[in-house]
Design a protein around this motif. Structure first.
Motif, PDB file in Angstrom:
ATOM      1  N   VAL A 380     -37.089  64.092  73.200  1.00  0.00           N
ATOM      2  CA  VAL A 380     -36.124  63.811  72.146  1.00  0.00           C
ATOM      3  C   VAL A 380     -35.234  65.035  71.903  1.00  0.00           C
ATOM      4  CG1 VAL A 380     -37.657  64.556  70.269  1.00  0.00           C
ATOM      5  CG2 VAL A 380     -35.876  62.845  69.825  1.00  0.00           C
ATOM      6  N   TRP A 381     -33.982  64.765  71.597  1.00  0.00           N
ATOM      7  CA  TRP A 381     -33.037  65.833  71.229  1.00  0.00           C
ATOM      8  C   TRP A 381     -32.808  65.728  69.728  1.00  0.00           C
ATOM      9  CZ3 TRP A 381     -30.559  69.510  74.329  1.00  0.00           C
ATOM     10  CH2 TRP A 381     -29.575  70.278  73.693  1.00  0.00           C
ATOM     11  N   GLN A 382     -33.140  66.738  68.948  1.00  0.00           N
ATOM     12  CA  GLN A 382     -33.831  67.946  69.247  1.00  0.00           C
ATOM     13  C   GLN A 382     -34.600  68.363  68.014  1.00  0.00           C
ATOM     14  OE1 GLN A 382     -31.603  71.581  69.605  1.00  0.00           O
ATOM     15  NE2 GLN A 382     -29.814  70.661  68.619  1.00  0.00           N
ATOM     16  N   ILE A 383     -35.630  69.199  68.186  1.00  0.00           N
ATOM     17  CA  ILE A 383     -36.477  69.626  67.082  1.00  0.00           C
ATOM     18  C   ILE A 383     -36.134  71.059  66.688  1.00  0.00           C
ATOM     19  CG2 ILE A 383     -38.856  70.154  66.421  1.00  0.00           C
ATOM     20  CD1 ILE A 383     -39.744  67.724  67.964  1.00  0.00           C
ATOM     21  N   MET A 384     -36.045  71.269  65.369  1.00  0.00           N
ATOM     22  CA  MET A 384     -35.713  72.587  64.829  1.00  0.00           C
ATOM     23  C   MET A 384     -36.670  72.950  63.701  1.00  0.00           C
ATOM     24  SD  MET A 384     -31.563  72.689  64.830  1.00  0.00           S
ATOM     25  CE  MET A 384     -30.698  72.784  66.406  1.00  0.00           C
ATOM     26  N   ALA A 385     -36.629  74.213  63.323  1.00  0.00           N
ATOM     27  CA  ALA A 385     -37.444  74.694  62.217  1.00  0.00           C
ATOM     28  C   ALA A 385     -36.641  74.637  60.919  1.00  0.00           C
ATOM     29  CB  ALA A 385     -37.893  76.133  62.491  1.00  0.00           C
ATOM     30  N   GLU A 386     -37.329  74.784  59.813  1.00  0.00           N
ATOM     31  CA  GLU A 386     -36.641  74.872  58.532  1.00  0.00           C
ATOM     32  C   GLU A 386     -35.768  76.129  58.505  1.00  0.00           C
ATOM     33  OE1 GLU A 386     -39.344  74.658  55.277  1.00  0.00           O
ATOM     34  OE2 GLU A 386     -40.377  72.872  56.032  1.00  0.00           O
ATOM     35  N   GLY A 387     -34.637  76.048  57.809  1.00  0.00           N
ATOM     36  CA  GLY A 387     -33.756  77.204  57.675  1.00  0.00           C
ATOM     37  C   GLY A 387     -32.875  77.467  58.875  1.00  0.00           C
ATOM     38  N   MET A 388     -32.610  76.440  59.699  1.00  0.00           N
ATOM     39  CA  MET A 388     -31.776  76.621  60.893  1.00  0.00           C
ATOM     40  C   MET A 388     -30.487  75.807  60.807  1.00  0.00           C
ATOM     41  SD  MET A 388     -34.465  76.741  64.083  1.00  0.00           S
ATOM     42  CE  MET A 388     -33.075  77.090  65.183  1.00  0.00           C
ATOM     43  N   GLU A 389     -29.945  75.684  59.607  1.00  0.00           N
ATOM     44  CA  GLU A 389     -28.761  74.845  59.405  1.00  0.00           C
ATOM     45  C   GLU A 389     -27.590  75.239  60.301  1.00  0.00           C
ATOM     46  OE1 GLU A 389     -31.427  74.158  56.072  1.00  0.00           O
ATOM     47  OE2 GLU A 389     -30.684  75.998  57.043  1.00  0.00           O
ATOM     48  N   SER A 390     -27.466  76.508  60.621  1.00  0.00           N
ATOM     49  CA  SER A 390     -26.336  76.948  61.457  1.00  0.00           C
ATOM     50  C   SER A 390     -26.416  76.389  62.877  1.00  0.00           C
ATOM     51  CB  SER A 390     -26.284  78.480  61.510  1.00  0.00           C
ATOM     52  OG  SER A 390     -27.449  79.013  62.123  1.00  0.00           O
ATOM     53  N   TYR A 391     -27.603  75.894  63.280  1.00  0.00           N
ATOM     54  CA  TYR A 391     -27.781  75.321  64.607  1.00  0.00           C
ATOM     55  C   TYR A 391     -27.690  73.785  64.598  1.00  0.00           C
ATOM     56  CZ  TYR A 391     -29.300  79.754  66.689  1.00  0.00           C
ATOM     57  OH  TYR A 391     -29.350  81.046  67.178  1.00  0.00           O
ATOM     58  N   PHE A 392     -27.592  73.199  63.441  1.00  0.00           N
ATOM     59  CA  PHE A 392     -27.596  71.739  63.361  1.00  0.00           C
ATOM     60  C   PHE A 392     -26.401  71.151  64.104  1.00  0.00           C
ATOM     61  CE2 PHE A 392     -30.201  71.094  59.179  1.00  0.00           C
ATOM     62  CZ  PHE A 392     -31.288  71.692  59.788  1.00  0.00           C
ATOM     63  N   ASP A 393     -26.654  70.057  64.843  1.00  0.00           N
ATOM     64  CA  ASP A 393     -25.592  69.377  65.593  1.00  0.00           C
ATOM     65  C   ASP A 393     -25.509  67.891  65.244  1.00  0.00           C
ATOM     66  OD1 ASP A 393     -27.872  68.380  66.754  1.00  0.00           O
ATOM     67  OD2 ASP A 393     -27.321  68.873  68.810  1.00  0.00           O
ATOM     68  N   GLY A 394     -26.262  67.470  64.245  1.00  0.00           N
ATOM     69  CA  GLY A 394     -26.297  66.066  63.869  1.00  0.00           C
ATOM     70  C   GLY A 394     -27.514  65.338  64.381  1.00  0.00           C
ATOM     71  N   ASN A 395     -28.151  65.893  65.405  1.00  0.00           N
ATOM     72  CA  ASN A 395     -29.340  65.264  66.001  1.00  0.00           C
ATOM     73  C   ASN A 395     -30.634  65.965  65.607  1.00  0.00           C
ATOM     74  OD1 ASN A 395     -28.303  63.153  68.083  1.00  0.00           O
ATOM     75  ND2 ASN A 395     -27.000  64.941  68.410  1.00  0.00           N
ATOM     76  N   GLU A 396     -30.529  66.951  64.744  1.00  0.00           N
ATOM     77  CA  GLU A 396     -31.680  67.785  64.428  1.00  0.00           C
ATOM     78  C   GLU A 396     -32.791  67.004  63.724  1.00  0.00           C
ATOM     79  OE1 GLU A 396     -28.790  67.708  61.110  1.00  0.00           O
ATOM     80  OE2 GLU A 396     -28.594  68.309  63.209  1.00  0.00           O
ATOM     81  N   ILE A 397     -34.018  67.382  64.071  1.00  0.00           N
ATOM     82  CA  ILE A 397     -35.215  66.831  63.452  1.00  0.00           C
ATOM     83  C   ILE A 397     -36.080  68.000  63.010  1.00  0.00           C
ATOM     84  CG2 ILE A 397     -37.291  65.422  63.783  1.00  0.00           C
ATOM     85  CD1 ILE A 397     -35.737  64.151  66.201  1.00  0.00           C
TER      86      ILE A 397
END
Length: 441
Positions: A380-397
């Motif tokens: 799945v695209w894509q998993i992120m950690a809390e506090g990573m808003e600057s990396y968000f692309d709309g698909n973040e989980i």
């Protein structure tokens, strides 16, 4: 005689399968996922290399199926030691949800936080970030698929390689010269060698010798505008795949492509979204002998904008079925659904819509694997950690926040693990029969 760890493993696998198949509560499934990860993944994650055998993945002679994820950003974030807890957090939460494969970048070419500052010149601090990613993946029992460059200018990619050549006085016309210019190809080959022969400063293991790395990918989503047939990229893969294997003939190798069909089989182009081509050919590119597995990506909301959910899902089903059929009957290689997502930027988005989309994708993957096909798992695209808003692309989980989506993901992990360990799994029978008919080392 079974070793104690094998007995424990078998016990937990049986518990795990029963809870998943009989439809017990999500809580029980989640607890058993953690047990299985603790016993199987963490204790013996690096006990062997994943292999491609008879159109299926295998680990130590047994079938290897998985549920996984993308987190492209890991090396970039890990290059700052104070931020490394985010890598640990994602790997820990992903492992607890039964995710056992992660796809991420092993490149950053030029620009901010570059791994490769200029051709052949590397930032040791960033390389140590990748060392940390690999060592943490080993800690949490998560195999890695590492892409070696990008089609796009994000993190440099092939546009940066061509820019470097132009700055050095090489006559290049455009980004597609990446595939044909001898100087540019030399830059890329040197990068491949640098990464594969890297000695991890934390584990003390060379990348090319580390079994926690499942596979390399030549490029993330290669495309070529000047030759839509697929022939130019095919010639490039024919040159680069043997180069990778000359350095590392143990790890698996993929192209990294999205799955678009080219000119080799004309009627397959009907399965491309809206019939377009991008310069790859799913058939010929994956038939190259040094390429061990095939990949597809799918973003129906992006590829078919404005179309109904029904139309998008109809496309998705045809897309998966055609590639599953071709990987089984023509390529005879394993297939990974290497990227899929549902963007929050889509007008129809809400979390339940995304969960429904994921469930549909996961059902296709599971059914393809269960029915003796070559489909091995999805990322799945894509998993992120809390506090990573600057990396968000709309698909973040964010697994700790998107709890309903996490439940869908964990359920698929449970189902794929149960299938992998089922004695009725057709892949098990194939692998066992072939193993019994081969001489032992």
């Amino acid at each position: 005689m079974k070793k104690p760890t094998q007995i424990m493993k078998k016990k937990h696998q049986n518990m795990y399968k029963m809870a998943c198949i009989n439809g017990k509560t999500k809580y029980i499934c989640g607890v058993l996922i953690i047990l299985l990860v603790a016993v199987v993944c963490v204790a013996g994650a690096a006990s062997g290399f994943i292999q491609a055998r008879d159109a299926h993945f295998a680990l130590n002679g047994s079938p290897f199926l998985f549920n996984g994820f993308n987190s492209y950003w890991m090396m970039a974030v890990a290059s700052e030691p104070s931020q490394r807890y985010k890598i640990s957090s994602v790997l820990r939460e992903a492992s607890a949800a039964g995710l056992t494969v992660c796809r991420t970048w092993a490149f950053s070419d030029g620009g901010y936080q570059a791994l490769q500052i200029s051709p052949g010149v590397y930032d040791e601090r960033v390389f140590q970030g990748l060392d940390f990613v690999i060592s943490e993946a080993r800690k949490y029992g998560v195999r890695l698929i590492l892409a070696l460059t990008n089609n796009y200018q994000d993190y440099g990619g092939r546009p940066q390689y061509v820019k470097w050549a132009r700055s050095a006085g090489v006559a290049v016309n455009g980004d597609d010269d990446f595939y044909t210019n001898a100087v540019v190809k030399g830059y890329y080959k040197n990068h491949v060698k640098k990464v594969l022969t890297r000695m991890n400063t934390i584990t003390g293991i060379a990348y090319k010798d580390d079994p926690i790395i499942m596979a390399w990918e030549l490029m993330n989503e290669p495309r070529c505008k000047v030759d839509l047939s697929g022939k130019t990229i095919n010639e490039w893969v024919q040159e680069m795949a043997p180069h990778v294997k000359s350095i590392d003939n143990i790890h698996l190798l993929g192209v990294g492509m999205e799955g678009f069909y080219g000119d080799s089989i004309q009627d397959r182009k009907q399965y491309n979204p809206q019939g377009f081509q991008v310069g790859t050919d799913f058939i010929t590119n994956h038939l190259i002998k040094e390429i061990d597995f095939a990949t597809i990506h799918a973003y129906p909301d992006v590829w078919l904008p404005g179309q109904s959910d029904y139309a998008q899902m109809t496309f998705l089903q045809r897309w998966v079925t055609s590639h599953w059929t071709d990987s089984r009957s023509i390529l005879k290689k394993p297939l990974i659904f290497a990227e899929f997502g549902k963007s929050k930027k889509d007008a129809s988005y809400n979390e339940s819509v995304r969960d429904s989309f994921f469930s549909t994708v996961y059902t296709s993957i599971y059914n393809s694997a269960r029915n003796g096909g070559t489909m091995a798992g999805g990322l799945v695209w894509q998993i992120m950690a809390e506090g990573m808003e600057s990396y968000f692309d709309g698909n973040e989980i964010v697994l700790s926040q998107n709890t309903s989506t996490r439940a869908v993901i964990a359920r698929q992990s449970c189902m794929m693990a149960a299938l992998q360990h089922s004695s009725n799994c057709s892949e098990c029978k194939i692998l066992r029969n072939n193993r019994n008919n081969q001489p032992h080392d």
